[in-house]
Design a protein around this motif. Structure first.
Motif, mmCIF file in Angstrom:
data_model
loop_
_atom_site.group_PDB
_atom_site.id
_atom_site.type_symbol
_atom_site.label_atom_id
_atom_site.label_comp_id
_atom_site.label_asym_id
_atom_site.label_seq_id
_atom_site.Cartn_x
_atom_site.Cartn_y
_atom_site.Cartn_z
ATOM 1 N N LEU A 71 47.174 45.632 36.822
ATOM 2 C CA LEU A 71 46.502 44.459 37.383
ATOM 3 C C LEU A 71 46.930 44.231 38.831
ATOM 4 N N ALA A 72 48.189 44.467 39.133
ATOM 5 C CA ALA A 72 48.654 44.306 40.510
ATOM 6 C C ALA A 72 47.965 45.307 41.436
ATOM 7 N N ALA A 73 47.691 46.505 40.928
ATOM 8 C CA ALA A 73 47.018 47.531 41.735
ATOM 9 C C ALA A 73 45.535 47.233 41.916
ATOM 10 N N GLU A 74 44.918 46.611 40.931
ATOM 11 C CA GLU A 74 43.481 46.285 40.962
ATOM 12 C C GLU A 74 43.280 44.832 40.543
ATOM 13 N N PRO A 75 43.634 43.868 41.396
ATOM 14 C CA PRO A 75 43.639 42.457 40.985
ATOM 15 C C PRO A 75 42.283 41.873 40.600
ATOM 16 N N GLN A 76 41.194 42.470 41.014
ATOM 17 C CA GLN A 76 39.872 41.941 40.665
ATOM 18 C C GLN A 76 39.235 42.693 39.488
ATOM 19 N N ASP A 77 39.946 43.641 38.912
ATOM 20 C CA ASP A 77 39.417 44.467 37.827
ATOM 21 C C ASP A 77 39.494 43.715 36.495
ATOM 22 N N GLU A 78 38.330 43.376 35.950
ATOM 23 C CA GLU A 78 38.269 42.644 34.679
ATOM 24 C C GLU A 78 38.887 43.446 33.535
ATOM 25 N N ASP A 79 38.784 44.773 33.599
ATOM 26 C CA ASP A 79 39.382 45.601 32.552
ATOM 27 C C ASP A 79 40.902 45.514 32.595
ATOM 28 N N ALA A 80 41.471 45.426 33.796
ATOM 29 C CA ALA A 80 42.920 45.287 33.932
ATOM 30 C C ALA A 80 43.375 43.935 33.377
ATOM 31 N N VAL A 81 42.590 42.897 33.616
ATOM 32 C CA VAL A 81 42.897 41.574 33.052
ATOM 33 C C VAL A 81 42.844 41.642 31.531
ATOM 34 N N ALA A 82 41.812 42.280 30.998
ATOM 35 C CA ALA A 82 41.658 42.404 29.545
ATOM 36 C C ALA A 82 42.799 43.214 28.939
ATOM 37 N N ALA A 83 43.230 44.264 29.623
ATOM 38 C CA ALA A 83 44.332 45.095 29.118
ATOM 39 C C ALA A 83 45.627 44.285 29.043
ATOM 40 N N LEU A 84 45.879 43.475 30.060
ATOM 41 C CA LEU A 84 47.077 42.636 30.044
ATOM 42 C C LEU A 84 46.977 41.587 28.941
#
Length: 147
Positions: A71-84
């Motif tokens: 998420l820190a690498a791609e802060p606007q990525d919804e998939d990264a938010v979902a993964a966290l």
């Protein structure tokens, strides 16, 4: 999956996302070192507190750390938010005492960051990061980006 766990994991996300987006690639290092940026804002500070508590547990720690880094690498990525969110949900589901602690922190965080209008009976909380703002109104979340 327990609905309380799912709800708690979702409620954590605006705060945790604010912290990750505020601290960026240095999020985990700042958490470990206890280095706090006084200008980080209330939502990011509560997110830091929540992450510290959630990361205090063993077997789910690596998954959460990896999701924070993504998420820190791609802060606007919804998939990264979902993964966290998924990793946090797993941690909460595996430890009822952790879920209880996180729920108590969320009550304090919501009280500290919410505004209540008795005229319209609307409760809102907002987290801002960079040029974006995330507001939670009732059961929905609205993301607004300013360019």
């Amino acid at each position: 999956m327990d609905m309380d766990v799912t709800h708690t994991a979702a409620a954590v996300m605006p705060f945790v996302t604010a912290a990750v987006q505020t601290y960026g690639a240095m999020t985990l290092e700042k958490l470990r070192d206890g280095v706090i940026d006084g200008a980080s804002g209330a939502s990011a500070d509560w997110g830091r507190r929540l992450l510290l508590r959630i990361l205090g547990k063993g077997e789910t720690q690596a998954g959460i750390e990896g999701a924070v880094e993504e998420l820190a690498a791609e802060p606007q990525d919804e998939d990264a938010v979902a993964a966290l969110r998924l990793q946090i949900r797993r941690a909460l589901a595996s430890d009822p005492s952790l879920q209880a602690d996180v729920s108590r922190i969320l009550v304090d965080a919501s009280s500290a960051t919410s505004q209540v209008s008795t005229d319209f009976r609307v409760t809102q909380s907002a987290a801002s990061f960079g040029s974006s703002q995330q507001a939670v109104l009732g059961n929905g979340t609205q993301n607004v980006q300013f360019k």
